[in-house]
Write a protein that holds these residues in place. Structure first.
Motif, mmCIF file in Angstrom:
data_model
loop_
_atom_site.group_PDB
_atom_site.id
_atom_site.type_symbol
_atom_site.label_atom_id
_atom_site.label_comp_id
_atom_site.label_asym_id
_atom_site.label_seq_id
_atom_site.Cartn_x
_atom_site.Cartn_y
_atom_site.Cartn_z
ATOM 1 N N LYS A 1 0.825 -1.201 0.000
ATOM 2 C CA LYS A 1 0.000 0.000 0.000
ATOM 3 C C LYS A 1 0.864 1.256 0.000
ATOM 4 O O LYS A 1 1.816 1.362 0.770
ATOM 5 C CB LYS A 1 -0.939 0.000 1.203
ATOM 6 C CG LYS A 1 -2.074 0.980 1.054
ATOM 7 C CD LYS A 1 -3.283 0.552 1.836
ATOM 8 C CE LYS A 1 -4.465 1.427 1.506
ATOM 9 N NZ LYS A 1 -5.658 1.041 2.202
ATOM 10 N N GLU B 1 -9.552 8.705 -9.585
ATOM 11 C CA GLU B 1 -8.974 7.404 -9.276
ATOM 12 C C GLU B 1 -8.495 6.719 -10.551
ATOM 13 O O GLU B 1 -7.461 6.048 -10.547
ATOM 14 C CB GLU B 1 -9.968 6.547 -8.501
ATOM 15 C CG GLU B 1 -10.195 7.078 -7.094
ATOM 16 C CD GLU B 1 -11.215 6.304 -6.283
ATOM 17 O OE1 GLU B 1 -11.886 5.403 -6.826
ATOM 18 O OE2 GLU B 1 -11.353 6.619 -5.080
ATOM 19 N N LEU C 1 -5.042 8.100 -11.450
ATOM 20 C CA LEU C 1 -4.007 7.515 -10.594
ATOM 21 C C LEU C 1 -3.719 6.069 -10.993
ATOM 22 O O LEU C 1 -2.571 5.652 -11.044
ATOM 23 C CB LEU C 1 -4.435 7.540 -9.129
ATOM 24 C CG LEU C 1 -4.068 8.752 -8.304
ATOM 25 C CD1 LEU C 1 -4.407 8.521 -6.843
ATOM 26 C CD2 LEU C 1 -2.625 9.131 -8.455
ATOM 27 N N ARG C 2 -4.762 5.304 -11.261
ATOM 28 C CA ARG C 2 -4.590 3.908 -11.658
ATOM 29 C C ARG C 2 -3.722 3.823 -12.915
ATOM 30 O O ARG C 2 -2.775 3.041 -12.975
ATOM 31 C CB ARG C 2 -5.934 3.237 -11.909
ATOM 32 C CG ARG C 2 -5.807 1.781 -12.366
ATOM 33 C CD ARG C 2 -7.141 1.111 -12.535
ATOM 34 N NE ARG C 2 -7.847 0.975 -11.280
ATOM 35 C CZ ARG C 2 -7.655 -0.016 -10.405
ATOM 36 N NH1 ARG C 2 -6.749 -0.940 -10.654
ATOM 37 N NH2 ARG C 2 -8.358 -0.066 -9.294
ATOM 38 N N PHE D 1 0.002 4.580 -12.083
ATOM 39 C CA PHE D 1 0.694 3.539 -11.330
ATOM 40 C C PHE D 1 0.794 2.220 -12.091
ATOM 41 O O PHE D 1 1.712 1.435 -11.842
ATOM 42 C CB PHE D 1 0.031 3.338 -9.967
ATOM 43 C CG PHE D 1 0.497 4.353 -8.946
ATOM 44 C CD1 PHE D 1 1.470 4.030 -8.017
ATOM 45 C CD2 PHE D 1 -0.033 5.632 -8.928
ATOM 46 C CE1 PHE D 1 1.921 4.959 -7.098
ATOM 47 C CE2 PHE D 1 0.398 6.570 -8.008
ATOM 48 C CZ PHE D 1 1.386 6.229 -7.089
ATOM 49 N N GLU D 2 -0.108 1.954 -13.026
ATOM 50 C CA GLU D 2 -0.061 0.706 -13.796
ATOM 51 C C GLU D 2 1.202 0.594 -14.643
ATOM 52 O O GLU D 2 1.571 -0.505 -15.054
ATOM 53 C CB GLU D 2 -1.300 0.577 -14.684
ATOM 54 C CG GLU D 2 -2.517 0.116 -13.925
ATOM 55 C CD GLU D 2 -3.770 0.032 -14.781
ATOM 56 O OE1 GLU D 2 -3.830 0.726 -15.831
ATOM 57 O OE2 GLU D 2 -4.686 -0.697 -14.387
ATOM 58 N N VAL E 1 -1.985 -2.960 -10.374
ATOM 59 C CA VAL E 1 -2.635 -2.152 -9.343
ATOM 60 C C VAL E 1 -3.878 -2.899 -8.863
ATOM 61 O O VAL E 1 -4.740 -3.252 -9.662
ATOM 62 C CB VAL E 1 -3.034 -0.761 -9.893
ATOM 63 C CG1 VAL E 1 -3.833 0.025 -8.873
ATOM 64 C CG2 VAL E 1 -1.793 0.008 -10.333
ATOM 65 N N SER F 1 -5.911 -1.725 -6.132
ATOM 66 C CA SER F 1 -6.968 -0.776 -5.800
ATOM 67 C C SER F 1 -6.416 0.643 -5.743
ATOM 68 O O SER F 1 -5.222 0.850 -5.545
ATOM 69 C CB SER F 1 -7.618 -1.120 -4.453
ATOM 70 O OG SER F 1 -6.708 -0.926 -3.393
ATOM 71 N N VAL F 2 -7.321 1.595 -5.929
ATOM 72 C CA VAL F 2 -7.002 3.020 -5.831
ATOM 73 C C VAL F 2 -8.129 3.681 -5.058
ATOM 74 O O VAL F 2 -9.303 3.450 -5.348
ATOM 75 C CB VAL F 2 -6.885 3.677 -7.231
ATOM 76 C CG1 VAL F 2 -6.635 5.170 -7.107
ATOM 77 C CG2 VAL F 2 -5.806 3.006 -8.053
ATOM 78 N N VAL G 1 -2.825 3.872 -3.104
ATOM 79 C CA VAL G 1 -2.774 2.930 -4.216
ATOM 80 C C VAL G 1 -2.229 1.626 -3.655
ATOM 81 O O VAL G 1 -1.215 1.625 -2.947
ATOM 82 C CB VAL G 1 -1.865 3.435 -5.354
ATOM 83 C CG1 VAL G 1 -1.728 2.392 -6.450
ATOM 84 C CG2 VAL G 1 -2.401 4.749 -5.913
ATOM 85 N N GLU G 2 -2.892 0.540 -3.960
ATOM 86 C CA GLU G 2 -2.437 -0.762 -3.512
ATOM 87 C C GLU G 2 -1.900 -1.523 -4.717
ATOM 88 O O GLU G 2 -2.631 -1.783 -5.677
ATOM 89 C CB GLU G 2 -3.598 -1.517 -2.863
ATOM 90 C CG GLU G 2 -3.166 -2.636 -1.988
ATOM 91 C CD GLU G 2 -4.298 -3.138 -1.102
ATOM 92 O OE1 GLU G 2 -4.053 -4.124 -0.403
ATOM 93 O OE2 GLU G 2 -5.400 -2.559 -1.124
#
Length: 100
Positions: A4, A16, A19-20, A23-24, A29, A31-32, A49-50
């Motif tokens: 996390k 969201e 952000l996803r 980070f991808e 990823v 979760s966001v 972001v998880e």
């Protein structure tokens, strides 16, 4: 085991999905979640972001801390579980993670 990440200094218009997508680039990823004010529903300017793995999470932190997104310089750190206080207060609606 998931990893996390705290993401701070977000533009209040950041979604969201945005952000996803960011980070991808560094791995899967899971979760966001952008934290919002419970009364107004507006973003508080931070989120979590998880990532699916620690390696992906560490790569994202290294690449994205101080990265500019939508006019704001992001603060990206590993999130740590927040210790529960033995003193009163309803924290049931607050996030259970924080950053250092």
């Amino acid at each position: 085991m998931s990893f996390k990440i705290y993401v701070g200094n977000l533009n209040y218009q950041t979604t969201e999905d945005t952000l996803r997508q960011l980070f991808e680039q560094y791995g899967e990823v899971e979760s966001v979640k952008i934290i919002t004010d419970r009364d107004s529903g507006f973003s508080k300017g931070f989120g979590f972001v998880e990532m699916a793995s620690e390696e992906a999470g560490e790569a994202a932190i290294s690449a994205l801390n101080q990265h500019e997104l939508e006019g704001r310089q992001l603060r990206v750190n590993k999130a740590h579980e927040r210790r529960r206080s033995s003193f009163g207060g309803d924290r049931s609606r607050s996030s259970s993670y924080r950053y250092y």
